[in-house]
Design a protein around this motif. Sequence first.
Motif, short mmCIF file in Angstrom:
data_model
loop_
_atom_site.label_atom_id
_atom_site.label_comp_id
_atom_site.label_asym_id
_atom_site.label_seq_id
_atom_site.Cartn_x
_atom_site.Cartn_y
_atom_site.Cartn_z
N VAL A 1 0.83 -1.20 0.00
CA VAL A 1 0.00 0.00 0.00
C VAL A 1 0.87 1.25 0.00
CG1 VAL A 1 -1.85 1.21 1.21
CG2 VAL A 1 -1.78 -1.28 1.27
N ALA A 2 2.02 1.17 0.67
CA ALA A 2 2.95 2.31 0.71
C ALA A 2 4.36 1.78 0.92
CB ALA A 2 2.57 3.29 1.82
N ARG A 3 5.33 2.51 0.36
CA ARG A 3 6.73 2.15 0.51
C ARG A 3 7.56 3.43 0.64
NH1 ARG A 3 10.20 -2.17 -0.91
NH2 ARG A 3 12.32 -1.50 -1.41
N ALA B 1 -0.05 5.49 3.50
CA ALA B 1 -1.01 4.40 3.28
C ALA B 1 -2.40 4.74 3.80
CB ALA B 1 -0.51 3.13 3.95
N ALA B 2 -2.57 5.96 4.35
CA ALA B 2 -3.83 6.38 4.95
C ALA B 2 -4.27 5.41 6.04
CB ALA B 2 -4.92 6.51 3.88
N ALA B 3 -3.29 4.95 6.82
CA ALA B 3 -3.56 4.02 7.91
C ALA B 3 -3.02 4.61 9.20
CB ALA B 3 -2.92 2.66 7.65
N GLY B 4 -3.67 4.26 10.31
CA GLY B 4 -3.22 4.71 11.62
C GLY B 4 -2.39 3.65 12.31
N PRO B 5 -1.61 4.04 13.31
CA PRO B 5 -0.77 3.06 14.01
C PRO B 5 -1.59 1.96 14.70
CG PRO B 5 -0.78 5.19 15.15
CD PRO B 5 -1.41 5.40 13.83
N GLU B 6 -2.84 2.26 15.04
CA GLU B 6 -3.67 1.26 15.70
C GLU B 6 -4.11 0.15 14.74
OE1 GLU B 6 -6.34 4.12 13.71
OE2 GLU B 6 -4.56 4.32 15.00
#
Length: 401
Positions: free
Chosen positions: A111-113, A143-148
Amino acid sequence: MPEMPLATPSLLRRVSAGAVLEFMRLSGAVTVTEVMDATGLTRATAISVCEDLKDRGWIRELENQRAFGDYQKGRPARRFELNHRAGVVMGLDIGYSKVTAVVADLRGKTVARLSRRFDVADLTAVQRISFIDQVAMTALESAAAGPEEVLAVCAGVAAPVDRHGDVLATQKFWGLFDIDLRASLKDLRGWTVLLENDANLAALGDRWLGAAAGVDDVVVILASERLGSGVIDGGRLLHGSRGSAGELAFLDLVQGVGDTYGIAHLARTWAAEAVAGPARTSLRAHARDGAEAEQVFAAAASGDAVAQDILERLADRMARVIGTVATMYNPELVVIGGAVANSAGVLLDPIAARLPEFTATPPRIAVSPLGDAMVTVGAVRAALDYVEKNSLDLELSTTVS
């Protein structure tokens, strides 16, 4: 001998859930019958596991719509698919001068690198951890993601790591990676961090998506700046008692080798030596910044005699390295990996021609199509394996439909 864990209902359920998730990671929409065929579970167990995983948010049940042209009577079969957006995993490649972070969904799709070089070489352990954390968090943001949402992290380091995830710090260079990364990221972000040797992860990655896919006996050699290897024997990654089963320090003692410098380093060094001398060579065009391996190989292909000599020296050296490794481990396949793999295919034929001089059991040789992504690909796979194995113990932060 250590005691084997008892096959309790809880353990069997956890193993079954992992098997179902692994199958769904590799598949699209599946029926309960297909789950049974792939995992060997009974219908009752397969249905129970699928229901449990659906309730926990790991999989989704699709609408029961019969495909066009399907005239079977009766109720359509229930279909399930992996909820690949239920969380993410992260793979880290932590080198001496650079950190690469990859964020992947639960199918293993990147998703992201993000890659960044350390600002300075002589950082303290605290500074290195802070830098690694920054790279990881920036990749998550991309990646539009949170650490949780991170279910597991696997980090590859350029040092032996034992089965317990502890770095073998008996050499100064290896000690640079003994920074208590697992506990630090657990405290900072709450993440479960798996630590592994980078060459071991390269072997896992290439066997998953590279030249070694489906091969049970393989040695993967990271060959760019320094040589390191990961060994898979009978489908099982070898660690050794302290995590150094694939270390190649013994090459210091091998005639015609003498050290662990890799293809990229030697091509650059030998090209610089040639340019400093009187020989006529097109490599002089790169004298200012230094010729890299790709440029040496290109010059050799165009007929440059100096570059061709360097190629021959590299082939002879790698044949001795691979011959020694083949004698020790007897793999079916040896894969050359790392950034240099993108151009090292030109070495395969001359290496193969020399191999019988150095081993009675010459393996097949290939270059990895994964390039410098081998370590992070393996790290993502190791993180996914952990998630699937422990799915019933992990709580998803949110259920994404």
